[in-house]
Design a protein around this motif. Structure first.
Motif, mmCIF file in Angstrom:
data_model
loop_
_atom_site.group_PDB
_atom_site.id
_atom_site.type_symbol
_atom_site.label_atom_id
_atom_site.label_comp_id
_atom_site.label_asym_id
_atom_site.label_seq_id
_atom_site.Cartn_x
_atom_site.Cartn_y
_atom_site.Cartn_z
ATOM 1 N N ALA A 202 0.128 5.851 -8.739
ATOM 2 C CA ALA A 202 -0.066 5.777 -7.301
ATOM 3 C C ALA A 202 -1.474 5.332 -6.951
ATOM 4 C CB ALA A 202 0.217 7.143 -6.662
ATOM 5 N N GLU A 203 -2.417 5.658 -7.795
ATOM 6 C CA GLU A 203 -3.809 5.305 -7.526
ATOM 7 C C GLU A 203 -4.157 3.892 -7.964
ATOM 8 O OE1 GLU A 203 -5.866 8.365 -9.594
ATOM 9 O OE2 GLU A 203 -5.514 9.895 -8.056
ATOM 10 N N THR A 204 -3.324 3.326 -8.835
ATOM 11 C CA THR A 204 -3.650 1.991 -9.372
ATOM 12 C C THR A 204 -2.437 1.069 -9.327
ATOM 13 O OG1 THR A 204 -3.091 2.693 -11.631
ATOM 14 C CG2 THR A 204 -5.390 2.951 -10.920
ATOM 15 N N PRO B 262 0.796 -1.232 0.000
ATOM 16 C CA PRO B 262 0.000 0.000 0.000
ATOM 17 C C PRO B 262 0.827 1.281 0.000
ATOM 18 C CG PRO B 262 -0.951 -1.595 1.509
ATOM 19 C CD PRO B 262 0.354 -2.163 1.051
ATOM 20 N N PHE B 263 2.058 1.226 0.539
ATOM 21 C CA PHE B 263 2.850 2.452 0.627
ATOM 22 C C PHE B 263 3.911 2.572 -0.454
ATOM 23 C CE2 PHE B 263 4.479 -0.754 3.567
ATOM 24 C CZ PHE B 263 5.799 -0.883 3.164
ATOM 25 N N GLY B 264 3.945 1.651 -1.401
ATOM 26 C CA GLY B 264 4.911 1.768 -2.474
ATOM 27 C C GLY B 264 5.252 0.458 -3.145
ATOM 28 N N VAL B 265 6.419 0.442 -3.779
ATOM 29 C CA VAL B 265 6.851 -0.719 -4.558
ATOM 30 C C VAL B 265 8.295 -1.045 -4.209
ATOM 31 C CG1 VAL B 265 7.220 -1.624 -6.884
ATOM 32 C CG2 VAL B 265 5.333 -0.040 -6.455
ATOM 33 N N PHE B 266 8.575 -2.321 -3.926
ATOM 34 C CA PHE B 266 9.940 -2.768 -3.699
ATOM 35 C C PHE B 266 10.513 -3.317 -5.007
ATOM 36 C CE2 PHE B 266 8.410 -2.786 0.659
ATOM 37 C CZ PHE B 266 9.506 -2.294 1.354
ATOM 38 N N VAL B 267 11.769 -2.908 -5.268
ATOM 39 C CA VAL B 267 12.422 -3.309 -6.514
ATOM 40 C C VAL B 267 13.801 -3.866 -6.188
ATOM 41 C CG1 VAL B 267 13.291 -2.532 -8.751
ATOM 42 C CG2 VAL B 267 11.205 -1.511 -7.802
ATOM 43 N N ARG B 268 14.108 -5.058 -6.708
ATOM 44 C CA ARG B 268 15.441 -5.632 -6.557
ATOM 45 C C ARG B 268 16.326 -5.093 -7.669
ATOM 46 N NH1 ARG B 268 14.466 -10.667 -7.460
ATOM 47 N NH2 ARG B 268 14.012 -11.250 -5.307
ATOM 48 N N VAL B 269 17.420 -4.403 -7.284
ATOM 49 C CA VAL B 269 18.303 -3.779 -8.269
ATOM 50 C C VAL B 269 19.653 -4.482 -8.376
ATOM 51 C CG1 VAL B 269 17.210 -1.513 -8.097
ATOM 52 C CG2 VAL B 269 19.082 -2.102 -6.543
ATOM 53 N N ALA B 270 19.926 -5.412 -7.458
ATOM 54 C CA ALA B 270 21.151 -6.210 -7.501
ATOM 55 C C ALA B 270 20.908 -7.427 -6.623
ATOM 56 C CB ALA B 270 22.355 -5.408 -7.005
ATOM 57 N N ARG C 204 13.227 6.287 -6.954
ATOM 58 C CA ARG C 204 12.097 7.041 -7.494
ATOM 59 C C ARG C 204 11.945 6.702 -8.975
ATOM 60 N NH1 ARG C 204 13.762 11.075 -10.787
ATOM 61 N NH2 ARG C 204 15.822 12.003 -10.456
ATOM 62 N N ASP C 205 10.801 7.105 -9.493
ATOM 63 C CA ASP C 205 10.468 6.881 -10.898
ATOM 64 C C ASP C 205 10.395 5.392 -11.222
ATOM 65 O OD1 ASP C 205 10.544 9.593 -11.169
ATOM 66 O OD2 ASP C 205 12.578 9.638 -11.998
ATOM 67 N N LEU C 206 9.576 5.067 -12.127
ATOM 68 C CA LEU C 206 9.469 3.700 -12.613
ATOM 69 C C LEU C 206 9.228 3.722 -14.113
ATOM 70 C CD1 LEU C 206 7.200 1.970 -9.923
ATOM 71 C CD2 LEU C 206 9.504 1.287 -10.527
ATOM 72 N N TRP C 207 10.104 3.039 -14.830
ATOM 73 C CA TRP C 207 9.886 2.848 -16.254
ATOM 74 C C TRP C 207 9.695 1.361 -16.490
ATOM 75 C CZ3 TRP C 207 13.380 6.377 -14.444
ATOM 76 C CH2 TRP C 207 13.219 7.710 -14.884
ATOM 77 N N SER C 208 8.562 0.995 -16.982
ATOM 78 C CA SER C 208 8.311 -0.418 -17.253
ATOM 79 C C SER C 208 8.960 -0.804 -18.576
ATOM 80 C CB SER C 208 6.797 -0.678 -17.333
ATOM 81 O OG SER C 208 6.549 -1.994 -17.818
ATOM 82 N N HIS C 209 9.577 -1.946 -18.610
ATOM 83 C CA HIS C 209 10.188 -2.422 -19.855
ATOM 84 C C HIS C 209 9.139 -3.022 -20.776
ATOM 85 C CE1 HIS C 209 14.236 -2.792 -17.534
ATOM 86 N NE2 HIS C 209 13.861 -1.552 -17.759
ATOM 87 N N LEU D 255 5.143 5.541 -2.316
ATOM 88 C CA LEU D 255 3.914 5.918 -2.992
ATOM 89 C C LEU D 255 3.911 7.392 -3.390
ATOM 90 C CD1 LEU D 255 1.146 4.645 -3.782
ATOM 91 C CD2 LEU D 255 0.251 5.554 -1.632
ATOM 92 N N ARG D 256 4.465 8.231 -2.498
ATOM 93 C CA ARG D 256 4.456 9.669 -2.786
ATOM 94 C C ARG D 256 5.355 10.031 -3.965
ATOM 95 N NH1 ARG D 256 7.395 9.341 2.137
ATOM 96 N NH2 ARG D 256 9.631 9.660 1.831
#
Length: 278
Positions: A238-240, A213-221, A268-273, A230-231
């Motif tokens: 953020a809404e979906t 609910p508060f964001g997204v976890f991303v594995r970068v290594a 921050r930022d997210l670009w989907s591949h 989320l902010r």
């Protein structure tokens, strides 16, 4: 005896007691939550000693260890002159060799031993230079998070019963009478290496590991995950978030903060591949 003189008598009595002393007395009261009160030898006016439930015995059957009116001896672990209390540990006198071993260990000390048992909550280690435990398979204990810097999928992939291990001593768990150990402390911290090589502002490719609910976890290594709060997500995303992103999806993020002491990575930022910028 008036209250003032009574308080002074208590302070005078307690002033002669030091941490590490052995004190004996009579059990006055037993409660499940607070443990024991003890009328100490030499001061019969009221109970000045106390023993926490976890300091009564490291054995499971505590009820057989004490009874009201019974005699006990414990090691002084704290003296509070203001409260008029002495805290005792019966575990010290019940298992003097084990207590002495654990209280003289130093954080960061390296201990070696053999894996004695593997449970769902951690690993017991029989220490080479330590005494036996009265209950558990070993005096040393490694919790699951202290086995590896990486997520532990199966303990058997890291250690097996009979394996020799070297671990760093973390602390004396006086509730269970254990030496809490860390196996991962013997290995290089991947987060430290990542932080050294990665400047703030760098763009990284990664994979979504969790959507919360508060964001997204991303594995970068390998072993390194960061949070896109989320902010910091574009409003439509953020809404979906839960509908727009899926675990396992490949994304690109930007590093905004690296907190070394707390081993936290903020992105921050997210670009989907799959579909471009989100």
């Amino acid at each position: 005896m008036g209250a003032a003189s009574g308080d002074q008598a208590v302070r005078d009595f307690l002033a002669g007691i030091r941490v590490g002393d052995l004190c004996s007395g009579t059990v006055g009261e037993i409660t499940r939550s607070d443990g024991l009160t003890v009328v100490l030898d030499g001061f019969a006016a009221r109970p000045l000693g106390s023993v926490r439930p976890g300091d009564i015995s490291w054995r499971w059957d505590v009820a057989t260890a004490v009874n009201v009116g019974g005699r006990i001896t414990g090691e002084v672990t704290a003296v509070d002159l203001d409260a008029g209390r002495v805290r005792l540990a019966m575990t010290a006198t019940e298992n003097p060799e084990l207590w002495a071993f654990l209280t003289t260990r130093q954080r960061g000390e390296i201990l070696t031993g053999t894996v004695a048992a593997i449970e769902r909550f951690g690993v017991f280690v029989s220490l080479d230079d330590g005494p036996d435990h009265p209950v558990f398979p070993g005096v040393g204990f490694i919790t699951i998070p202290e086995l590896s810097w990486w997520r532990v999928e199966a303990v058997s992939g890291i250690v097996r019963v009979g394996h020799q291990v070297s671990c760093e001593f973390l602390q004396f768990d006086d509730w269970n009478g254990e030496a809490r150990l860390s196996l991962k402390a013997m290995l290089p911290d991947p987060f430290a290496a990542f932080a050294e090589a990665t400047p703030v502002g760098r763009r990284l490719r990664g994979q979504v590991t969790k959507v919360v609910p508060f964001g997204v976890f991303v594995r970068v290594a390998d072993g390194i995950e960061g949070l896109v709060h989320l902010r910091d997500l574009p409003r439509p995303l953020a809404e979906t978030t839960e509908q727009a992103l899926q675990v396992g999806e490949d994304v690109t993020v930007v590093v905004t903060e690296i907190d070394r002491p707390w081993r936290r990575l903020t992105l921050r930022d997210l670009w989907s591949h799959k579909g471009g910028e989100l």
